[in-house]
Design a protein around this motif. Structure first.
Motif, PDB file in Angstrom:
ATOM      1  N   ALA A 239       0.845  -1.183   0.000  1.00 55.28           N
ATOM      2  CA  ALA A 239       0.000   0.000   0.000  1.00 55.28           C
ATOM      3  C   ALA A 239       0.877   1.228   0.000  1.00 55.28           C
ATOM      4  O   ALA A 239       1.823   1.341   0.745  1.00 55.28           O
ATOM      5  CB  ALA A 239      -0.900  -0.001   1.222  1.00 55.28           C
ATOM      6  N   THR A 240       0.466   2.140  -0.820  1.00 55.47           N
ATOM      7  CA  THR A 240       1.217   3.369  -0.899  1.00 55.47           C
ATOM      8  C   THR A 240       0.239   4.528  -0.764  1.00 55.47           C
ATOM      9  O   THR A 240      -0.931   4.422  -1.081  1.00 55.47           O
ATOM     10  CB  THR A 240       1.962   3.480  -2.244  1.00 55.47           C
ATOM     11  OG1 THR A 240       1.035   3.333  -3.279  1.00 55.47           O
ATOM     12  CG2 THR A 240       3.066   2.487  -2.323  1.00 55.47           C
ATOM     13  N   GLY A 241       0.725   5.574  -0.266  1.00 60.88           N
ATOM     14  CA  GLY A 241      -0.093   6.753  -0.183  1.00 60.88           C
ATOM     15  C   GLY A 241      -0.928   6.791   1.077  1.00 60.88           C
ATOM     16  O   GLY A 241      -0.715   6.075   2.038  1.00 60.88           O
ATOM     17  N   ALA A 242      -1.956   7.648   1.066  1.00 59.58           N
ATOM     18  CA  ALA A 242      -2.797   7.891   2.227  1.00 59.58           C
ATOM     19  C   ALA A 242      -3.671   6.697   2.524  1.00 59.58           C
ATOM     20  O   ALA A 242      -3.903   6.360   3.685  1.00 59.58           O
ATOM     21  CB  ALA A 242      -3.672   9.115   1.988  1.00 59.58           C
ATOM     22  N   THR A 243      -4.196   6.003   1.587  1.00 58.41           N
ATOM     23  CA  THR A 243      -5.005   4.822   1.833  1.00 58.41           C
ATOM     24  C   THR A 243      -4.174   3.714   2.438  1.00 58.41           C
ATOM     25  O   THR A 243      -4.635   2.972   3.309  1.00 58.41           O
ATOM     26  CB  THR A 243      -5.620   4.292   0.512  1.00 58.41           C
ATOM     27  OG1 THR A 243      -4.832   4.595  -0.560  1.00 58.41           O
ATOM     28  CG2 THR A 243      -7.033   4.609   0.390  1.00 58.41           C
ATOM     29  N   GLY A 244      -2.992   3.580   2.001  1.00 60.64           N
ATOM     30  CA  GLY A 244      -2.113   2.539   2.558  1.00 60.64           C
ATOM     31  C   GLY A 244      -1.826   2.816   4.020  1.00 60.64           C
ATOM     32  O   GLY A 244      -1.827   1.900   4.866  1.00 60.64           O
ATOM     33  N   ASP A 245      -1.624   4.065   4.312  1.00 57.70           N
ATOM     34  CA  ASP A 245      -1.354   4.422   5.703  1.00 57.70           C
ATOM     35  C   ASP A 245      -2.580   4.178   6.578  1.00 57.70           C
ATOM     36  O   ASP A 245      -2.472   3.667   7.702  1.00 57.70           O
ATOM     37  CB  ASP A 245      -0.930   5.893   5.806  1.00 57.70           C
ATOM     38  CG  ASP A 245       0.469   6.127   5.240  1.00 57.70           C
ATOM     39  OD1 ASP A 245       1.235   5.123   5.205  1.00 57.70           O
ATOM     40  OD2 ASP A 245       0.770   7.263   4.903  1.00 57.70           O
ATOM     41  N   ALA A 246      -3.759   4.471   6.108  1.00 56.09           N
ATOM     42  CA  ALA A 246      -4.985   4.266   6.880  1.00 56.09           C
ATOM     43  C   ALA A 246      -5.238   2.786   7.079  1.00 56.09           C
ATOM     44  O   ALA A 246      -5.601   2.339   8.178  1.00 56.09           O
ATOM     45  CB  ALA A 246      -6.163   4.921   6.166  1.00 56.09           C
ATOM     46  N   LEU A 247      -5.058   1.996   6.020  1.00 56.74           N
ATOM     47  CA  LEU A 247      -5.237   0.547   6.135  1.00 56.74           C
ATOM     48  C   LEU A 247      -4.220  -0.054   7.110  1.00 56.74           C
ATOM     49  O   LEU A 247      -4.525  -0.935   7.895  1.00 56.74           O
ATOM     50  CB  LEU A 247      -5.089  -0.123   4.764  1.00 56.74           C
ATOM     51  CG  LEU A 247      -6.265   0.026   3.811  1.00 56.74           C
ATOM     52  CD1 LEU A 247      -5.907  -0.560   2.441  1.00 56.74           C
ATOM     53  CD2 LEU A 247      -7.486  -0.677   4.358  1.00 56.74           C
ATOM     54  N   PHE A 248      -3.037   0.424   6.970  1.00 52.87           N
ATOM     55  CA  PHE A 248      -1.966  -0.086   7.824  1.00 52.87           C
ATOM     56  C   PHE A 248      -2.254   0.211   9.291  1.00 52.87           C
ATOM     57  O   PHE A 248      -2.117  -0.661  10.157  1.00 52.87           O
ATOM     58  CB  PHE A 248      -0.637   0.547   7.385  1.00 52.87           C
ATOM     59  CG  PHE A 248       0.494   0.157   8.261  1.00 52.87           C
ATOM     60  CD1 PHE A 248       1.001  -1.136   8.240  1.00 52.87           C
ATOM     61  CD2 PHE A 248       1.068   1.063   9.154  1.00 52.87           C
ATOM     62  CE1 PHE A 248       2.045  -1.482   9.056  1.00 52.87           C
ATOM     63  CE2 PHE A 248       2.106   0.698   9.979  1.00 52.87           C
ATOM     64  CZ  PHE A 248       2.604  -0.575   9.922  1.00 52.87           C
ATOM     65  N   GLN A 249      -2.675   1.395   9.582  1.00 50.16           N
ATOM     66  CA  GLN A 249      -2.979   1.771  10.957  1.00 50.16           C
ATOM     67  C   GLN A 249      -4.164   0.984  11.489  1.00 50.16           C
ATOM     68  O   GLN A 249      -4.164   0.524  12.630  1.00 50.16           O
ATOM     69  CB  GLN A 249      -3.266   3.284  11.039  1.00 50.16           C
ATOM     70  CG  GLN A 249      -3.295   3.810  12.437  1.00 50.16           C
ATOM     71  CD  GLN A 249      -1.945   3.615  13.146  1.00 50.16           C
ATOM     72  OE1 GLN A 249      -0.878   3.761  12.553  1.00 50.16           O
ATOM     73  NE2 GLN A 249      -1.993   3.237  14.402  1.00 50.16           N
ATOM     74  N   ASN A 250      -5.187   0.747  10.701  1.00 50.24           N
ATOM     75  CA  ASN A 250      -6.359  -0.041  11.088  1.00 50.24           C
ATOM     76  C   ASN A 250      -5.951  -1.480  11.385  1.00 50.24           C
ATOM     77  O   ASN A 250      -6.396  -2.092  12.367  1.00 50.24           O
ATOM     78  CB  ASN A 250      -7.411   0.027   9.958  1.00 50.24           C
ATOM     79  CG  ASN A 250      -8.718  -0.626  10.377  1.00 50.24           C
ATOM     80  OD1 ASN A 250      -8.952  -0.834  11.568  1.00 50.24           O
ATOM     81  ND2 ASN A 250      -9.564  -0.936   9.413  1.00 50.24           N
ATOM     82  N   ALA A 251      -5.109  -2.070  10.578  1.00 52.29           N
ATOM     83  CA  ALA A 251      -4.655  -3.462  10.765  1.00 52.29           C
ATOM     84  C   ALA A 251      -3.839  -3.587  12.052  1.00 52.29           C
ATOM     85  O   ALA A 251      -3.967  -4.552  12.815  1.00 52.29           O
ATOM     86  CB  ALA A 251      -3.846  -3.912   9.559  1.00 52.29           C
TER      87      ALA A 251
ATOM     88  N   VAL B 228      -4.807  -6.009  15.268  1.00 55.77           N
ATOM     89  CA  VAL B 228      -3.849  -7.021  15.757  1.00 55.77           C
ATOM     90  C   VAL B 228      -3.571  -6.806  17.252  1.00 55.77           C
ATOM     91  O   VAL B 228      -3.549  -7.746  18.042  1.00 55.77           O
ATOM     92  CB  VAL B 228      -2.550  -6.996  14.924  1.00 55.77           C
ATOM     93  CG1 VAL B 228      -1.462  -7.826  15.578  1.00 55.77           C
ATOM     94  CG2 VAL B 228      -2.814  -7.479  13.513  1.00 55.77           C
ATOM     95  N   ARG B 229      -3.415  -5.583  17.617  1.00 59.70           N
ATOM     96  CA  ARG B 229      -3.140  -5.294  19.030  1.00 59.70           C
ATOM     97  C   ARG B 229      -4.309  -5.707  19.914  1.00 59.70           C
ATOM     98  O   ARG B 229      -4.105  -6.280  21.000  1.00 59.70           O
ATOM     99  CB  ARG B 229      -2.868  -3.789  19.216  1.00 59.70           C
ATOM    100  CG  ARG B 229      -1.494  -3.424  18.813  1.00 59.70           C
ATOM    101  CD  ARG B 229      -1.204  -1.962  19.158  1.00 59.70           C
ATOM    102  NE  ARG B 229       0.093  -1.593  18.642  1.00 59.70           N
ATOM    103  CZ  ARG B 229       0.477  -0.373  18.384  1.00 59.70           C
ATOM    104  NH1 ARG B 229      -0.355   0.625  18.579  1.00 59.70           N
ATOM    105  NH2 ARG B 229       1.668  -0.137  17.936  1.00 59.70           N
ATOM    106  N   THR B 230      -5.516  -5.423  19.512  1.00 54.85           N
ATOM    107  CA  THR B 230      -6.672  -5.769  20.345  1.00 54.85           C
ATOM    108  C   THR B 230      -6.893  -7.267  20.415  1.00 54.85           C
ATOM    109  O   THR B 230      -7.291  -7.795  21.439  1.00 54.85           O
ATOM    110  CB  THR B 230      -7.951  -5.082  19.805  1.00 54.85           C
ATOM    111  OG1 THR B 230      -8.164  -5.437  18.463  1.00 54.85           O
ATOM    112  CG2 THR B 230      -7.876  -3.586  19.984  1.00 54.85           C
ATOM    113  N   ARG B 231      -6.625  -7.960  19.329  1.00 54.97           N
ATOM    114  CA  ARG B 231      -6.841  -9.408  19.322  1.00 54.97           C
ATOM    115  C   ARG B 231      -5.741 -10.158  20.109  1.00 54.97           C
ATOM    116  O   ARG B 231      -6.033 -11.158  20.756  1.00 54.97           O
ATOM    117  CB  ARG B 231      -6.875  -9.930  17.882  1.00 54.97           C
ATOM    118  CG  ARG B 231      -8.151  -9.562  17.184  1.00 54.97           C
ATOM    119  CD  ARG B 231      -8.231 -10.164  15.817  1.00 54.97           C
ATOM    120  NE  ARG B 231      -9.396  -9.672  15.104  1.00 54.97           N
ATOM    121  CZ  ARG B 231      -9.572  -9.788  13.816  1.00 54.97           C
ATOM    122  NH1 ARG B 231      -8.656 -10.371  13.073  1.00 54.97           N
ATOM    123  NH2 ARG B 231     -10.662  -9.340  13.268  1.00 54.97           N
TER     124      ARG B 231
END
Length: 163
Positions: free
Chosen positions: A142-154, A158-161
Motif C-alpha cells: 500500500a502506498t499513499g494515504a489509503t495505505g497508511d490508513a489501512l496499515f494503521q487499522n490493521a 492485531v493489538r486488540t486481538r
C-alpha cells in the motif's frame, strides 16, 4: 608304814585342807557368781543382737519398699518420656510435612507465574513480530494515504486481538 603310805597320807590331808580352804573362802560361790554374771552378759548381748537384727530386718524391708517405689517411679518416668518423645517426633514429622507442602505449593506458584510470564513474553514478542511483519507487507503493498490508513487499522486490530 612305809614312805609311800606316808606320802599318800600327806597328799590326802593336803587335799582335804585345800578343799576346806576353798569352801571356807567361798570360792565355789564366787565362781558361780562370776559364771552367772557372764551368763547374764551373754544373755544381754544375745538380746541386743536380736534387737539389732530386728532393726536391720525392718530397715531392709523399708529399703526394699523404697527401692520398689523408686523402680515404679522410674518406670513411670520412662513411660512418660517415651510418650513425650513419640509426641515430639509426631509433631516434628507433621511440621516437616507441612513445611514441605508449603514449599511445594510455593514452588508450584512460582512455576505457574514463570509460565504465565513466559507466555506473556512470547505473546508480546509474537505481537511485535506480527506488527513488524504487517508493517513491512503493508508498506510494500500500500502506498499513499489509503495505505497508511489501512496499515494503521490493521495494527490496531492485531493489538486488540493479541492482547
Amino acid at each position: 608304814m612305809n614312805a609311800t603310805d606316808w606320802a599318800t597320807l600327806w597328799a590326802f590331808v593336803s587335799l582335804l585342807l585345800f578343799l576346806g580352804l576353798v569352801i571356807y573362802l567361798k570360792v565355789p560361790g564366787t565362781i558361780g557368781k562370776a559364771l552367772d554374771k557372764r551368763a547374764d552378759e551373754i544373755k544381754s548381748q544375745l538380746a541386743e543382737a536380736a534387737r539389732l537384727r530386728e532393726e536391720a530386718q525392718a530397715l531392709l524391708a523399708e529399703y526394699q519398699r523404697k527401692r520398689k517405689e523408686a523402680e515404679a517411679e522410674a518406670e513411670h518416668i520412662l513411660a512418660s518420656a517415651k510418650r513425650e518423645a513419640a509426641m515430639l517426633a509426631d509433631e516434628a514429622k507433621r511440621k516437616t510435612e507441612e513445611y514441605v507442602a508449603r514449599r511445594n505449593q510455593l514452588s508450584e506458584q512460582k512455576i505457574k507465574q514463570a509460565e504465565t510470564d513466559a507466555i506473556s513474553a512470547v505473546r508480546s514478542a509474537a505481537v511485535d513480530i506480527a506488527i513488524a511483519a504487517a508493517q513491512k507487507i503493508a508498506a510494500e503493498k500500500a502506498t499513499g494515504a489509503t495505505g497508511d490508513a489501512l496499515f494503521q487499522n490493521a495494527i490496531d486490530q492485531v493489538r486488540t486481538r493479541l492482547n
